[in-house]
Design a protein around this motif. Structure first.
Motif, short mmCIF file in Angstrom:
data_model
loop_
_atom_site.label_atom_id
_atom_site.label_comp_id
_atom_site.label_asym_id
_atom_site.label_seq_id
_atom_site.Cartn_x
_atom_site.Cartn_y
_atom_site.Cartn_z
N VAL A 93 0.85 -1.19 0.00
CA VAL A 93 0.00 0.00 0.00
C VAL A 93 0.89 1.24 0.00
CG1 VAL A 93 -1.71 1.32 1.32
CG2 VAL A 93 -1.90 -1.17 1.16
N THR A 94 0.60 2.17 -0.90
CA THR A 94 1.40 3.39 -0.97
C THR A 94 1.16 4.25 0.28
OG1 THR A 94 -0.32 4.68 -2.08
CG2 THR A 94 1.19 3.40 -3.49
N ILE A 95 2.14 5.04 0.61
CA ILE A 95 1.98 5.94 1.76
C ILE A 95 0.85 6.94 1.49
CG2 ILE A 95 3.10 7.78 3.09
CD1 ILE A 95 4.01 4.94 3.81
N ALA A 188 -11.56 -5.86 -0.53
CA ALA A 188 -10.95 -6.98 -1.25
C ALA A 188 -10.38 -6.55 -2.60
CB ALA A 188 -11.99 -8.09 -1.46
N ASP A 189 -11.11 -5.68 -3.29
CA ASP A 189 -10.62 -5.17 -4.58
C ASP A 189 -9.34 -4.36 -4.41
OD1 ASP A 189 -12.68 -6.38 -5.95
OD2 ASP A 189 -13.94 -4.57 -6.01
N HIS A 190 -9.29 -3.54 -3.35
CA HIS A 190 -8.08 -2.77 -3.06
C HIS A 190 -6.91 -3.71 -2.78
CE1 HIS A 190 -9.18 1.45 -2.99
NE2 HIS A 190 -10.29 1.18 -2.32
N LEU A 191 -7.18 -4.79 -2.05
CA LEU A 191 -6.14 -5.75 -1.71
C LEU A 191 -5.54 -6.39 -2.96
CD1 LEU A 191 -4.49 -7.63 0.11
CD2 LEU A 191 -6.55 -9.01 0.44
N ALA A 192 -6.40 -6.91 -3.82
CA ALA A 192 -5.93 -7.57 -5.04
C ALA A 192 -5.15 -6.62 -5.93
CB ALA A 192 -7.12 -8.17 -5.79
N GLU A 193 -5.66 -5.40 -6.05
CA GLU A 193 -5.01 -4.41 -6.92
C GLU A 193 -3.65 -4.00 -6.37
OE1 GLU A 193 -4.36 -2.05 -10.14
OE2 GLU A 193 -6.05 -3.42 -9.87
N LYS A 196 -0.64 -6.58 -7.10
CA LYS A 196 -0.31 -7.02 -8.45
C LYS A 196 1.19 -6.86 -8.75
CE LYS A 196 -4.70 -6.58 -10.89
NZ LYS A 196 -5.46 -5.83 -11.91
N GLY A 197 1.80 -7.95 -9.20
CA GLY A 197 3.20 -7.90 -9.59
C GLY A 197 4.19 -7.93 -8.44
N GLY A 198 3.70 -8.06 -7.21
CA GLY A 198 4.56 -8.02 -6.04
C GLY A 198 4.71 -9.37 -5.37
N PRO A 199 5.48 -9.44 -4.29
CA PRO A 199 5.76 -10.72 -3.62
C PRO A 199 4.56 -11.32 -2.90
CG PRO A 199 6.69 -8.89 -2.37
CD PRO A 199 6.21 -8.32 -3.67
N TYR A 200 3.51 -10.51 -2.67
CA TYR A 200 2.34 -11.01 -1.94
C TYR A 200 1.17 -11.31 -2.87
CZ TYR A 200 4.98 -8.62 1.75
OH TYR A 200 5.97 -8.18 2.60
N GLU A 201 1.39 -11.23 -4.19
CA GLU A 201 0.28 -11.28 -5.15
C GLU A 201 -0.57 -12.54 -5.00
OE1 GLU A 201 -0.67 -10.64 -9.89
OE2 GLU A 201 1.39 -11.00 -9.25
N GLN A 203 -0.96 -14.73 -2.46
CA GLN A 203 -1.71 -14.83 -1.21
C GLN A 203 -2.78 -13.74 -1.12
OE1 GLN A 203 -1.51 -17.42 0.87
NE2 GLN A 203 -3.30 -16.50 1.84
N ALA A 204 -2.46 -12.55 -1.66
CA ALA A 204 -3.43 -11.46 -1.64
C ALA A 204 -4.65 -11.82 -2.51
CB ALA A 204 -2.79 -10.17 -2.14
N LYS A 205 -4.38 -12.44 -3.66
CA LYS A 205 -5.48 -12.84 -4.54
C LYS A 205 -6.38 -13.86 -3.84
CE LYS A 205 -6.44 -14.87 -9.08
NZ LYS A 205 -5.84 -15.49 -10.28
N LYS A 206 -5.76 -14.83 -3.17
CA LYS A 206 -6.52 -15.85 -2.44
C LYS A 206 -7.33 -15.21 -1.30
CE LYS A 206 -5.82 -19.89 0.54
NZ LYS A 206 -4.82 -20.72 1.23
N THR A 207 -6.71 -14.30 -0.58
CA THR A 207 -7.40 -13.64 0.53
C THR A 207 -8.56 -12.79 0.03
OG1 THR A 207 -5.34 -13.59 1.81
CG2 THR A 207 -7.08 -12.07 2.49
#
Length: 272
Positions: A93-95, A188-193, A196-201, A203-207
């Motif tokens: 998440v950006t600052i 949930a939409d914020h989480l998935a977005e 994207k392209g990062g190390p948590y992608e 697990q974030a998609k699953k969550t």
């Protein structure tokens, strides 16, 4: 029942909409605040007075409260209901987005509190009702920034309650659990977005998928459970300090209190 002059924020949808409607039906003078005034048009049928209000702008908060004072001569209840959830890891998440959550979920509340307090103090009474969450007392997986805003709101409310008690002003927290609104889908939409392209992608998609399923299911509580709690906070002579309500709220807060931290963390990750 004595009619009270009430301002409720976030009145354009969900819990805020239902609460504004209920309080107006009870005979209170209700002003509903939101950025999208057009979405509050249906509330006019119930005599709710729509106000254009952006809680992130000082002048907007000042103008909204002043309009109520000009029209009614007093303000008895402030219900801080506006807020949103933007899930994502601390790293993803950006600052800027984190700051925006704090602007809406905490500083916007503080702006309105600062505007109404002089009038409530002069009246010798008033109620400030802050919509927090069970998420102000425990943290779910990948919701760190959102929960940070709610933990902060809990602390702000506890401190404020002690500060204003001598002036006859009550501060009350509403702490909903899982409520069937669009909140969960937006988070949930914020989480998935954000992932994207990062190390948590992965697990974030699953969550995020799990969150969508939860909020599409039948387990979440009806928003009316929140409006009923707020109604009690408005109308009861001696309201509770906290109303912990809705799906999962009481058992999860209890579990968080008694379980070892590592076990609770494991449980929350498994639940995602």
């Amino acid at each position: 029942m004595v009619s009270k002059v009430i301002l409720i924020t976030g009145a354009s949808s969900g819990m805020g909409f239902e609460t504004a409607k209920l309080l107006a039906e009870q005979g209170h003078i209700v002003y509903g605040g939101a950025r999208r005034v057009e979405k509050m048009e249906p509330l006019k049928e119930f005599n709710v007075k729509p106000l254009k209000l952006d809680v992130t702008i000082d002048e907007s908060c000042k103008n909204a409260v002043q309009k109520i004072i000009n029209n009614e001569g007093r303000i008895d209840v402030l219900i801080n209901n506006a807020g949103y959830g933007s899930y994502g890891t601390v790293e993803d998440v950006t600052i800027e987005e984190a700051k925006r959550q704090f602007e809406v979920n905490l500083f916007g509340i503080a702006r309105l509190i600062k505007e109404v307090l002089p009038y409530m103090r002069k009246q010798g009474e008033g109620r400030i009702i802050n919509t927090s969450s069970m998420g102000g007392r425990l943290v779910s997986y990948m919701g760190s920034w959102y929960h940070a805003t709610k933990y902060a709101l809990e602390a702000l409310s506890d401190g404020l309650r002690m500060e204003v008690a001598d002036f006859g002003i009550k501060v009350i927290l509403i702490e909903p659990g899982g409520i069937k609104t669009d909140w969960g889908h937006i988070a949930a939409d914020h989480l998935a977005e954000s992932a994207k392209g990062g190390p948590y992608e992965e697990q974030a998609k699953k969550t995020a998928e799990g969150m969508h399923k939860q909020y599409d299911g039948k387990m979440m509580s009806d928003p009316k459970i929140v409006s009923n709690a707020i109604s009690k906070a408005v109308n009861n002579k001696r309201p509770k300090t906290r109303y912990l309500i809705g799906f999962g709220a009481k058992p999860l807060v209890f579990a968080h209190t008694i379980l070892p931290t590592k076990l609770f963390d494991w449980m929350m990750k498994r639940a995602s």
